[in-house]
Design a protein around this motif. Structure first.
Motif, PDB file in Angstrom:
ATOM      1  N   SER A   1       9.127  -7.803   7.266  1.00 52.73           N
ATOM      2  CA  SER A   1       8.635  -8.637   8.590  1.00 52.73           C
ATOM      3  C   SER A   1       8.437  -7.461   9.534  1.00 52.73           C
ATOM      4  N   PRO A   2       7.419  -7.852  10.543  1.00 53.18           N
ATOM      5  CA  PRO A   2       7.057  -6.912  11.621  1.00 53.18           C
ATOM      6  C   PRO A   2       8.838  -6.758  12.401  1.00 53.18           C
ATOM      7  N   PHE A   3       9.657  -7.640  12.512  1.00 55.15           N
ATOM      8  CA  PHE A   3      11.000  -7.320  13.042  1.00 55.15           C
ATOM      9  C   PHE A   3      11.647  -6.317  12.225  1.00 55.15           C
ATOM     10  N   GLN A   4      11.853  -6.516  10.953  1.00 57.48           N
ATOM     11  CA  GLN A   4      12.702  -5.663  10.110  1.00 57.48           C
ATOM     12  C   GLN A   4      11.813  -4.322  10.082  1.00 57.48           C
ATOM     13  N   ALA A   5      10.567  -4.211  10.196  1.00 55.19           N
ATOM     14  CA  ALA A   5       9.797  -2.815  10.284  1.00 55.19           C
ATOM     15  C   ALA A   5       9.850  -2.104  11.545  1.00 55.19           C
ATOM     16  N   ALA A   6       9.802  -2.768  12.658  1.00 59.66           N
ATOM     17  CA  ALA A   6       9.999  -2.178  13.880  1.00 59.66           C
ATOM     18  C   ALA A   6      11.338  -1.620  14.340  1.00 59.66           C
ATOM     19  N   ILE A   7      12.448  -1.942  13.637  1.00 52.46           N
ATOM     20  CA  ILE A   7      13.837  -1.632  14.057  1.00 52.46           C
ATOM     21  C   ILE A   7      13.868  -0.028  14.189  1.00 52.46           C
ATOM     22  N   GLN A   8      13.592   0.433  12.744  1.00 56.06           N
ATOM     23  CA  GLN A   8      13.719   1.981  12.661  1.00 56.06           C
ATOM     24  C   GLN A   8      12.994   2.703  13.507  1.00 56.06           C
TER      25      GLN A   8
ATOM     26  N   PHE B   1       3.731   5.130  13.675  1.00 53.28           N
ATOM     27  CA  PHE B   1       4.836   4.189  12.823  1.00 53.28           C
ATOM     28  C   PHE B   1       4.091   2.829  12.655  1.00 53.28           C
ATOM     29  N   GLY B   2       3.277   2.374  13.180  1.00 58.99           N
ATOM     30  CA  GLY B   2       2.358   1.175  13.147  1.00 58.99           C
ATOM     31  C   GLY B   2       1.492   1.530  11.913  1.00 58.99           C
ATOM     32  N   ARG B   3       0.825   2.699  11.866  1.00 56.87           N
ATOM     33  CA  ARG B   3      -0.199   2.951  10.848  1.00 56.87           C
ATOM     34  C   ARG B   3       0.771   3.007   9.573  1.00 56.87           C
ATOM     35  N   GLN B   4       1.996   3.535   9.472  1.00 56.52           N
ATOM     36  CA  GLN B   4       2.665   3.619   8.365  1.00 56.52           C
ATOM     37  C   GLN B   4       3.171   2.109   7.967  1.00 56.52           C
ATOM     38  N   TYR B   5       3.429   1.324   8.767  1.00 62.05           N
ATOM     39  CA  TYR B   5       3.889  -0.045   8.580  1.00 62.05           C
ATOM     40  C   TYR B   5       2.675  -0.962   7.802  1.00 62.05           C
ATOM     41  N   ARG B   6       1.419  -0.374   8.553  1.00 63.19           N
ATOM     42  CA  ARG B   6       0.067  -0.942   7.874  1.00 63.19           C
ATOM     43  C   ARG B   6      -0.191  -0.607   6.607  1.00 63.19           C
ATOM     44  N   SER B   7       0.213   0.595   6.425  1.00 65.02           N
ATOM     45  CA  SER B   7       0.029   1.166   5.033  1.00 65.02           C
ATOM     46  C   SER B   7       0.885   0.348   3.972  1.00 65.02           C
ATOM     47  N   GLU B   8       2.005   0.175   4.338  1.00 62.38           N
ATOM     48  CA  GLU B   8       3.310  -0.506   3.590  1.00 62.38           C
ATOM     49  C   GLU B   8       2.802  -2.035   3.472  1.00 62.38           C
ATOM     50  N   LEU B   9       1.728  -2.526   4.120  1.00 65.61           N
ATOM     51  CA  LEU B   9       1.287  -3.869   4.208  1.00 65.61           C
ATOM     52  C   LEU B   9       0.121  -4.122   3.213  1.00 65.61           C
ATOM     53  N   GLY B  10      -0.564  -2.676   2.755  1.00 63.04           N
ATOM     54  CA  GLY B  10      -1.562  -2.664   2.007  1.00 63.04           C
ATOM     55  C   GLY B  10      -2.794  -2.042   2.645  1.00 63.04           C
ATOM     56  N   GLY B  11      -2.464  -1.478   3.743  1.00 60.66           N
ATOM     57  CA  GLY B  11      -3.655  -0.873   4.539  1.00 60.66           C
ATOM     58  C   GLY B  11      -4.318  -2.000   5.330  1.00 60.66           C
ATOM     59  N   PHE B  12      -3.825  -3.305   5.439  1.00 63.94           N
ATOM     60  CA  PHE B  12      -4.331  -4.148   6.568  1.00 63.94           C
ATOM     61  C   PHE B  12      -3.225  -5.026   7.206  1.00 63.94           C
ATOM     62  N   MET B  13      -3.605  -5.058   8.556  1.00 61.18           N
ATOM     63  CA  MET B  13      -2.591  -5.802   9.462  1.00 61.18           C
ATOM     64  C   MET B  13      -3.433  -6.536  10.415  1.00 61.18           C
ATOM     65  N   THR B  14      -2.961  -7.831  10.526  1.00 59.26           N
ATOM     66  CA  THR B  14      -3.435  -8.731  11.486  1.00 59.26           C
ATOM     67  C   THR B  14      -3.111  -8.373  12.911  1.00 59.26           C
ATOM     68  N   PHE B  15      -3.702  -8.984  14.090  1.00 59.04           N
ATOM     69  CA  PHE B  15      -3.546  -8.660  15.233  1.00 59.04           C
ATOM     70  C   PHE B  15      -1.937  -9.139  15.663  1.00 59.04           C
ATOM     71  N   GLY B  16      -1.672 -10.322  15.216  1.00 56.77           N
ATOM     72  CA  GLY B  16      -0.493 -10.710  15.516  1.00 56.77           C
ATOM     73  C   GLY B  16       0.709 -10.117  15.163  1.00 56.77           C
ATOM     74  N   THR B  17       0.491  -9.463  13.729  1.00 58.60           N
ATOM     75  CA  THR B  17       1.681  -8.858  13.083  1.00 58.60           C
ATOM     76  C   THR B  17       1.799  -7.238  13.665  1.00 58.60           C
ATOM     77  N   ALA B  18       0.411  -6.811  14.218  1.00 60.41           N
ATOM     78  CA  ALA B  18       0.750  -5.400  14.803  1.00 60.41           C
ATOM     79  C   ALA B  18       1.063  -5.627  16.227  1.00 60.41           C
TER      80      ALA B  18
ATOM     81  N   LEU C   1      -3.860  -1.170  16.147  1.00 59.40           N
ATOM     82  CA  LEU C   1      -3.542  -0.966  14.871  1.00 59.40           C
ATOM     83  C   LEU C   1      -3.885  -2.027  13.778  1.00 59.40           C
ATOM     84  N   LYS C   2      -4.514  -3.173  14.385  1.00 58.02           N
ATOM     85  CA  LYS C   2      -4.951  -4.227  13.451  1.00 58.02           C
ATOM     86  C   LYS C   2      -6.372  -3.577  12.689  1.00 58.02           C
ATOM     87  N   LYS C   3      -6.288  -4.054  11.367  1.00 57.50           N
ATOM     88  CA  LYS C   3      -7.201  -3.863  10.363  1.00 57.50           C
ATOM     89  C   LYS C   3      -7.511  -4.982   9.492  1.00 57.50           C
TER      90      LYS C   3
END
Length: 183
Positions: free
Chosen positions: A7-14, A58-75, A174-176
């Protein structure tokens, strides 16, 4: 299909902890080199640029983990949580610096800030000598109050508004969108 993404919360901790610790290390290095650096505008600018660069990295790394796409809300959520965590780490480190390690540092920084303000006034053609002594004392006391424990916590609270605005900007960066899902 099994979902293994965080989740965005889990991904943002580190990233939040990492950015907070990097910020704290740089603050302490600046303090040990010359405490006056903490009041300089260029040091603050370098810290802001580094902060933005790290969040985007770090946001781009997370977006890559999500498959290369991320909504504005998630970002936005990712950015906001990472910034809050980073801010909390920074707050704790600054409380230790200003309240435990060097309680005289706020006085030094308040004096440097006042001096910078007066120099800026001169550069705009205003005479700092025209300010009454009471107003100069008020400026210095106002600056000093920002370094008290209550002042630091209050500033963090007000900073949450700035964090939200910065997160909106970072969320837009960061959104894509996955255009293959368009009909």
């Amino acid at each position: 299909m099994e979902e293994n993404t965080k989740s965005p919360f889990q991904a943002a901790i580190q990233p939040g902890l990492t950015i907070g610790l990097i910020s704290l290390v740089l603050t302490y290095i600046a303090y040990f080199i010359d405490s006056g650096l903490l009041a300089s505008g260029w040091f603050g600018l370098v810290m802001i640029v580094l902060f933005f660069a790290l969040i985007i990295f770090f946001g781009r790394q997370y977006r890559s983990e999500l498959g290369g796409f991320m909504t504005f809300g998630t970002a936005f959520n990712f950015s906001f949580i990472a910034i809050i965590i980073s801010g909390l780490v920074g707050l704790i480190g600054q409380i230790v610096l200003f309240q435990v390690i060097d309680p005289s540092l706020p006085e030094v920084l308040a004096e440097k800030t006042l001096q910078s303000t007066l120099e800026m006034m001169e550069s705009f053609g205003a005479s700092p000598d025209s300010l009454p002594a009471e107003q100069l004392d008020e400026i210095k006391e106002s600056t000093l109050s920002n370094f008290t424990l209550a002042g630091q916590i209050k500033n963090f609270g007000f900073g949450l508004i700035a964090y939200a605005i910065v997160s909106l900007i970072l969320g837009a960066i960061l959104k894509k969108r996955d255009k293959s899902l368009d009909y």
